[in-house]
Scaffold this motif. Structure first.
Motif, PDB file in Angstrom:
ATOM      1  N   ASP A 199     -31.864 -14.604 -25.496  1.00 43.79           N
ATOM      2  CA  ASP A 199     -32.689 -15.323 -26.472  1.00 43.79           C
ATOM      3  C   ASP A 199     -32.593 -16.837 -26.331  1.00 43.79           C
ATOM      4  O   ASP A 199     -33.388 -17.559 -26.923  1.00 43.79           O
TER       5      ASP A 199
ATOM      6  N   GLU B 165     -19.886 -11.422 -24.831  1.00 44.22           N
ATOM      7  CA  GLU B 165     -20.038 -12.647 -24.019  1.00 44.22           C
ATOM      8  C   GLU B 165     -18.681 -13.282 -23.709  1.00 44.22           C
ATOM      9  O   GLU B 165     -18.428 -13.715 -22.582  1.00 44.22           O
TER      10      GLU B 165
ATOM     11  N   ASP C 171     -20.489 -23.687 -32.625  1.00 43.12           N
ATOM     12  CA  ASP C 171     -21.615 -24.597 -32.858  1.00 43.12           C
ATOM     13  C   ASP C 171     -21.745 -24.739 -34.376  1.00 43.12           C
ATOM     14  O   ASP C 171     -22.080 -23.757 -35.050  1.00 43.12           O
TER      15      ASP C 171
HETATM   16  N1  MSP Z   1     -25.302 -21.622 -31.285  1.00 39.07           N
HETATM   17  C1  MSP Z   1     -26.229 -21.099 -30.348  1.00 39.07           C
HETATM   18  C2  MSP Z   1     -25.747 -21.325 -28.920  1.00 39.07           C
HETATM   19  C3  MSP Z   1     -25.532 -22.754 -28.571  1.00 39.07           C
HETATM   20  S1  MSP Z   1     -24.961 -22.939 -26.934  1.00 39.07           S
HETATM   21  C4  MSP Z   1     -24.999 -24.585 -26.685  1.00 39.07           C
HETATM   22  C5  MSP Z   1     -26.414 -19.592 -30.585  1.00 39.07           C
HETATM   23  N2  MSP Z   1     -25.485 -18.978 -31.300  1.00 39.07           N
HETATM   24  S2  MSP Z   1     -25.518 -17.410 -31.692  1.00 39.07           S
HETATM   25  O1  MSP Z   1     -24.339 -17.176 -32.469  1.00 39.07           O
HETATM   26  O2  MSP Z   1     -26.767 -17.076 -32.284  1.00 39.07           O
HETATM   27  O3  MSP Z   1     -25.440 -16.620 -30.333  1.00 39.07           O
HETATM   28  C6  MSP Z   1     -24.329 -16.771 -29.478  1.00 39.07           C
HETATM   29  C7  MSP Z   1     -24.474 -15.863 -28.254  1.00 39.07           C
HETATM   30  O4  MSP Z   1     -24.482 -14.495 -28.682  1.00 39.07           O
HETATM   31  C8  MSP Z   1     -25.783 -16.091 -27.508  1.00 39.07           C
HETATM   32  O5  MSP Z   1     -25.574 -16.077 -26.119  1.00 39.07           O
HETATM   33  C9  MSP Z   1     -26.637 -14.917 -27.926  1.00 39.07           C
HETATM   34  O6  MSP Z   1     -27.584 -14.542 -26.972  1.00 39.07           O
HETATM   35  C10 MSP Z   1     -25.559 -13.846 -28.054  1.00 39.07           C
HETATM   36  N3  MSP Z   1     -26.025 -12.723 -28.859  1.00 39.07           N
HETATM   37  C11 MSP Z   1     -26.509 -12.751 -30.134  1.00 39.07           C
HETATM   38  N4  MSP Z   1     -26.858 -11.484 -30.499  1.00 39.07           N
HETATM   39  C12 MSP Z   1     -26.620 -10.626 -29.472  1.00 39.07           C
HETATM   40  C13 MSP Z   1     -26.702  -9.238 -29.279  1.00 39.07           C
HETATM   41  N5  MSP Z   1     -27.188  -8.423 -30.196  1.00 39.07           N
HETATM   42  N6  MSP Z   1     -26.256  -8.735 -28.106  1.00 39.07           N
HETATM   43  C14 MSP Z   1     -25.696  -9.522 -27.134  1.00 39.07           C
HETATM   44  N7  MSP Z   1     -25.599 -10.838 -27.281  1.00 39.07           N
HETATM   45  C15 MSP Z   1     -26.148 -11.427 -28.380  1.00 39.07           C
HETATM   46  O7  MSP Z   1     -27.393 -19.048 -30.086  1.00 39.07           O
END
Ligand code: MSP
Length: 483
Positions: free
Chosen positions: A258, A23, A48
């Motif tokens: 997600d 990302e 976050d």
């Molecule tokens: N903290 C929240 C986002 C808050 S935005 C105001 C969160 N964090 S996260 O760490 O779980 O995910 C961060 C990003 O990584 C999200 O866009 C999520 O979709 C992405 N991914 C998490 N696992 C992933 C994969 N296995 N593959 C690709 N992207 C993935 O959600």
């Protein structure tokens, strides 16, 4: 033009994984591409850091939440640097400035908040509530986190999300708020068709203490998602700072599949409540699997992005995840596949075109180069693909040019022209190769900044600068990497 671009902000309950790294890379391409077009860009990333999930993890590690947040937030920043992400801001939701602005925002949308007794099912892993129907379907166990949903009965503040249902449908249907790809746009539209319910936006402090306090109510903290979304405007200094006035609304917001509901329904509703414009585009990417399995802590198949960069390079990482993970779908990573891609696409195709051309220019033209075209312009078709976040297809187009160049060399056989002494034709052919490579380097700028730079320097001004190192020295698959 002023352009604001954001990624989602990852949780700090663990170190960065491949999804985060992909990302970051995607938003970086958009930022570099926009700068190349002449835009003034702010690229914002961050972490976050509040909520029960982080407090819980910190406790299990014998750390305070802020100690854990500090440790992991640094890792995310190190990842961004390692991947050459050209970010302008790195926001942490524990920044005092963010916290203060969130509390002010809370007060300014008071008309859309009300307090009520609430009963619901909560998964601490998601930091989210789920409906009775979902909980039943999953037999009371959250499939993502493999833990039972918790029955929550508490008094919370609610946000009048339902009030904005129709307005959100309108901006998505009219593409005023463009959700890409189409499949995700349809997904959110059908969710909106079912109707949005008001959402809880605070939790009792007695249950979750690690959060921003609700102003004027000591017993509650602001729900982590609610304040995390606000990072996209607090980072610009909403409401008073000039950056907010100049850069909002965002040109691109990039998130994974997600968290689409948070970004395509809740976020626009909050902005509407604030009477602020909604973002222009929301790009929703898919998930990366590893060896065709979902990445998960319990499977222990998480791959360290730093390990990939160490073995290959940041640009190899960037290329692989942008070209070989479909931009509009889920994709798969394996060490076998990245090793193959490295040796073939990068080594045999790009590296070879550069190497052969450089050696021939050195041997046949004494390293003399033609003048550089000062007014290179980005290819229109590739521009369109980047603006649609079709990074895979954009790179495919660039690779078509590389393949054509290799084919041109095979057909023209400059080595024979040299043998037969056809000097004019030889110069013409080699100059054409050099200019193709210069243009390819230019097109690669947003995607592979270091490689692009190296190629541009090799075929820089007047004289060739032949490097002793090849761009992509052959790599074997390590034993450990396949396990
Ligand atoms: N903290 C929240 C986002 C808050 S935005 C105001 C969160 N964090 S996260 O760490 O779980 O995910 C961060 C990003 O990584 C999200 O866009 C999520 O979709 C992405 N991914 C998490 N696992 C992933 C994969 N296995 N593959 C690709 N992207 C993935 O959600």
């Amino acid at each position: 033009m002023k352009t604001f671009i954001t990624s989602s902000i990852p949780y700090v309950n663990g170190p960065p994984h491949l999804g985060h790294a992909m990302e970051f890379t995607m938003v970086d391409v958009l930022a570099r591409y926009s700068r190349l077009k002449g835009d003034e860009v702010i690229l914002s990333i961050g972490t976050d850091e509040h909520g029960g999930k982080i407090a819980e993890k910190a406790e299990s590690m014998n750390l305070t939440p802020i100690e854990l947040a500090n440790k992991n937030s640094q890792e995310f920043e190190r990842l961004a640097k390692t991947l050459e992400i050209s970010y302008d801001r790195f926001i942490r939701t524990t920044d005092k400035d963010h916290e203060d602005r969130v509390q002010k925002i809370w007060l300014s949308i008071k008309d859309d908040l009300y307090k009520k007794q609430y009963q619901g099912w909560y998964c601490p892993g998601d930091e989210a509530f789920f409906s009775e129907a979902v909980v039943k379907r999953n037999n009371n166990i959250c499939p993502e986190h493999n833990r039972p949903y918790e029955k929550v009965i508490e008094e919370n503040y609610f946000f009048k999300l339902s009030k904005y249902n129709k307005q959100i449908q309108e901006i998505i249907t009219s593409n005023q708020f463009l959700v890409i790809p189409e499949t995700k746009r349809n997904e959110i539209l059908s969710l909106l068709d079912e109707g949005l319910e008001d959402i809880s936006v605070s939790r009792p402090k007695s249950k979750i203490y690690w959060g921003i306090p609700v102003p004027d109510d000591d017993s509650q903290v602001i729900y982590v998602w609610f304040e995390a979304l606000l990072n996209y405007i607090t980072v610009l200094g909403f409401p008073d700072k000039q950056d907010f006035k100049d850069y909002w609304p965002a040109s691109y917001q990039v998130v994974g599949k997600d968290i689409i509901r948070f970004h395509a329904a809740i976020w626009p509703a909050i902005l509407m409540s604030l009477k602020v414009a909604t973002p222009k585009k929301l790009y929703v990417h898919g998930f990366i699997n590893v060896d065709n399995l979902k990445m998960s802590k319990s499977l222990g198949n998480s791959v360290d992005p730093f390990g990939i960069v160490d073995k290959y390079s940041a640009d190899t990482f960037r290329y692989y995840f942008l070209r070989h993970i479909p931009s509009y779908d889920d994709g798969n990573f394996s060490w076998e596949s990245i090793n193959e891609v490295y040796n073939s696409d990068l080594g045999n195709e790009l590296g070879n075109a550069v190497q052969r051309t450089a050696v021939m220019v050195q041997n046949y033209l004494n390293g003399e180069l033609p003048d550089i075209d000062p007014k290179l312009k980005y290819d229109q078709e590739i521009s369109g693909l980047i603006e649609d976040c079709r990074f895979d297809k954009a790179l495919e187009q660039i690779w078509l040019r590389i393949k054509n160049l290799n084919q041109f060399i095979e057909e023209q056989k400059p080595w024979q022209l040299f043998k037969t002494g056809e000097q004019d034709k030889l110069s013409e052919v080699l100059n054409s190769q050099i200019n193709s490579l210069r243009y390819i380097a230019y097109l690669l700028k947003p995607f592979m900044p270091e490689v692009s730079d190296k190629i541009s320097k090799t075929f820089g001004d007047k004289l060739l600068s032949l490097s002793k190192q090849t761009l992509f020295p052959r790599e074997e698959l390590d034993q450990h990497a396949t396990s």
